[in-house]
Scaffold this active site. Structure first.
Site, PDB file in Angstrom:
ATOM      1  N   GLY A 221       0.633  -1.547  -0.117  1.00 14.92           N
ATOM      2  CA  GLY A 221      -0.024   0.277   0.074  1.00 14.92           C
ATOM      3  C   GLY A 221       0.592   1.275  -0.057  1.00 14.92           C
ATOM      4  O   GLY A 221       2.349   1.580  -0.063  1.00 14.92           O
ATOM      5  N   HIS A 222       0.334   2.485  -0.349  1.00 15.02           N
ATOM      6  CA  HIS A 222       0.899   3.783  -1.041  1.00 15.02           C
ATOM      7  C   HIS A 222       1.607   3.799   0.728  1.00 15.02           C
ATOM      8  O   HIS A 222       0.607   3.520   2.340  1.00 15.02           O
ATOM      9  CB  HIS A 222       0.507   4.692  -0.914  1.00 15.02           C
ATOM     10  CG  HIS A 222      -1.178   5.065  -0.277  1.00 15.02           C
ATOM     11  ND1 HIS A 222      -1.933   5.713  -0.533  1.00 15.02           N
ATOM     12  CD2 HIS A 222      -1.591   4.340   1.681  1.00 15.02           C
ATOM     13  CE1 HIS A 222      -3.206   6.282   1.150  1.00 15.02           C
ATOM     14  NE2 HIS A 222      -3.186   5.141   1.585  1.00 15.02           N
ATOM     15  N   ASN A 223       2.667   4.686   1.260  1.00 15.76           N
ATOM     16  CA  ASN A 223       3.621   5.283   2.313  1.00 15.76           C
ATOM     17  C   ASN A 223       4.230   3.830   2.888  1.00 15.76           C
ATOM     18  O   ASN A 223       4.477   4.617   3.985  1.00 15.76           O
ATOM     19  CB  ASN A 223       3.045   5.693   3.062  1.00 15.76           C
ATOM     20  CG  ASN A 223       1.987   6.766   2.103  1.00 15.76           C
ATOM     21  OD1 ASN A 223       2.743   7.996   1.468  1.00 15.76           O
ATOM     22  ND2 ASN A 223       1.117   7.325   2.803  1.00 15.76           N
TER      23      ASN A 223
END
Lengths: 326, 326, 326
Positions: A221-223
């Site tokens: 996922g993001h980050n």
């Protein structure tokens, strides 16, 4: 390839016939006299005696067991030796490389592709992407805008690097998109399995450090931040903003929830769900044990009353204690 | 972009220097004086005091805490404001659009693509497919025969819409294929994450209603119906003919079995398995708690005897009751 | 298509109007007088009476219940008949085939593609790959070097056959790649769902036997052997060197760990994790039962003390026994 060529390239102590020609590599059980095999662990030693392999790679502890063979290679880490032999084999047998950028690939003129990187058929490399030296994108890989890969990475077919992270603000029962303004930054010597996805960050970048190995069909996922030399098996899902340490392993199908921290050297068993941060190294597991369906049904029914059972035990203990005191 | 431009576009009450130029958006912890950040929840307010952000977007309740800053924007829903700011930012910084249909895409002459839709590199749009106004297919998306997408959808790389559903009739130990004669119908404002698959229906259509948001690597089986504004996180699997309500959320890695019904406003926790219909709104969970591997082994072993433990508790209760009566 | 045409092609005993023209196939609940439907199981018989279908396909046991209808087809296995009807329907309504090899596909000159195989848009078929007679690769399929597919296979969009297996030797905290020198060998009549991945073997081949059906987003690790006519639902993960028997089924989201053996006719429930070899046919399950989140929290907390609870029960039993003896 003769054993002499192998030992000249990879070292190890050769016993027996250095001129033996090796046709291919094979497991102990199926190897023939023109094949080379290896014993990686003492628990497989019964296979060693029965193997017809022309040459076996073994630890010094097994030297006496291979003296009567046509040939053997003695080395302190046979599994590592075997890994290097597969690499030697691949180099020797590789045909001439394909084109640096396959004509069917779509590479934006504002992407930067190192001279000795290789972009396979049907790949898409978007504007501002950077592909490091020696990195190989196999077929049908997408590298999104401004995402970067370091040197010597291998990216298998169908991988998507830099799709939008999953970010929405709720508003009157609907979802308002949060544009994902970060990118993905991938270090050196990273390998990414087929159809795996690594999302771009919302504001800052998603980061995969050097030497990370990701198997197929993984979702990052993001980050997310994945520390150096961490390895994840197939079908793992890592939710947004999780921070996974270096030298971790995550078993197949495991899920790491968002915003958690895993320390270095944390090992998650297959199919386990990480619901809290883990700050101590070690092996962690959470997985319903498999059983016959009939037994499972009985136990699962009881499980839904488990906290009630605990109260009943407590009540029994109290009662017995009271009886005693009387 | 100056703060004046932002507030002119998005509203909110500006405190401080309207001419402050903003270089980019950033989280509170890392934001610099030329960056803008936001406080979405009171639990992060300790970060607010320490943040070097040039401007912060906050709820009116925090107005007194930002008075000494160079600038702040006061708004009732800072997270929503932030979402809209990312959209404004993206529009301002977007380069000129690519071509309407990338030359590498394969679009059947009998597909219908709206004038302002966009079909990215290496996409495949089959005969009879319909792509609505403003919808964007990023790279390497397949939209199968007769499948339709409404307006303003975003479909990320590697998505497959309209592969055959998984339907076979057993016959003498083999599987006879049931041709999948339905299609996929997707509403407006739907976003679909990378490498997600939505199968076509067997006889009727698989339906995804308006405003649904699907993350990456999700499997939607044939004949599934997903209600409006439902969101699913990565790696979810929804088996055939499941009917999921509106305004639901499904956590990452969860599985919904086939032919079940979920009411509106049902929320499934990550990695949970839905084995029965859920007709009441609420949060539902089923997930083995993570533990150290050593503890897990002990508890998992006991779990396989749980219904036996329950019988032993029952026996104890009976015995104590009998003793009393004596 | 008239009923006469259908019965001429597929057999069955026709009751009623053989000239009835059928517009399409539909489920009992929604079928109209110009549609044909079927009753696959006695538990749906209440739908039969209410259905407006022009013709229904039923088992002889329901003959008396369909006598008053305009038409019906009597057959011993209505579901199988329905499957064959979908195939007949598809053949009748299919447009002319596309090109044998779509011009956007990249097929290595050293690949072997049977004359009546079909390679869809954006596919990649590498050197030495073999595509059998009648096999169809839909769009964006990759078939890696030296991998082979038998006859009449269907491979859906986004599938990756022959990416490297996940093999590394640990060395001083880093991972040394084991080149994957095997390939993938797939039998006849295999169907592979969208975005599924089948890795090549390390030394020998990964093998998928005849008649296997794999749904979408499945991961098959290196050296796995899947026996004939086994079916797996979406999102399954099978780790390396697992050996799965013939005529097995694996439910959606299940995980099979590496190096295990499953006998023929083993059935694994959805979302279950197979952690040991299974040598007896049967149904096996391991899945945390879903509950309201509040109940789950209570039971999950108790679960982490389950082996302690067991000890407390043992202590109670001992105490009561001692009391008796006194």
């Amino acid at each position: 390839m003769s054993l002499r060529v192998i030992v000249d390239a990879l070292g190890g102590r050769l016993l027996g016939n250095a001129d033996l020609l090796i046709r291919s590599l094979a497991p102990l059980q199926t190897a023939a006299p023109d094949q080379i095999s290896f014993l990686s662990h003492a628990r497989y030693q019964s296979q060693l005696a029965q193997s017809a392999a022309g040459c076996v790679i073994v630890h010094p502890a097994f030297e006496t067991q291979v003296l009567s063979r046509e040939a053997a290679i003695i080395t302190d880490d046979p599994y590592l030796y075997f890994a290097r032999l597969t690499q030697l084999w691949k180099r020797h047998h590789a045909d001439s490389r394909g084109p640096r950028i396959h004509p069917s690939a779509v590479v934006d003129p504002q992407a930067v592709v190192a001279d000795d990187a290789q972009i396979g058929p049907q790949c898409v490399v978007e504007r501002g992407a950077v592909i490091g030296a020696g990195t190989v994108l196999k077929s049908r890989v997408t590298v999104g805008e401004n995402c970067s890969l370091g040197a010597r990475c291998i990216v298998h077919a169908g991988v998507v690097i830099g799709a939008d992270g999953f970010g929405f603000a709720p508003h009157q029962g609907q979802w308002v998109k949060i544009e994902q303004l970060g990118a993905v930054r991938i270090g050196d010597d990273v390998e990414i399995g087929a159809n795996t996805c690594i999302d771009r960050g919302a504001l800052e970048d998603t980061v995969i450090e050097n030497g990370v190995k990701l198997d197929n069909l993984i979702q990052i996922g993001h980050n997310v931040h994945v520390g150096a030399h961490t390895a994840m098996a197939g079908c793992v899902g890592v939710a947004g903003s999780a921070r996974i340490g270096a030298h971790c392993t995550v078993g197949g199908g495991a899920v790491v929830l968002g915003h958690l921290t895993l320390a270095d050297h944390v090992h998650i068993s297959a199919a386990s769900v990480v619901t809290r941060s883990i700050l101590q190294p070690g092996q962690y597991t959470g997985m319903f044990p498999l059983d016959s369906n009939a037994n499972w049904e009985k136990n699962a029914a009881s499980l839904k009353q488990l906290s009630r059972l605990r109260e009943r035990i407590k009540a029994l203990e109290t009662e017995i204690q009271n009886n005693k005191e009387i």
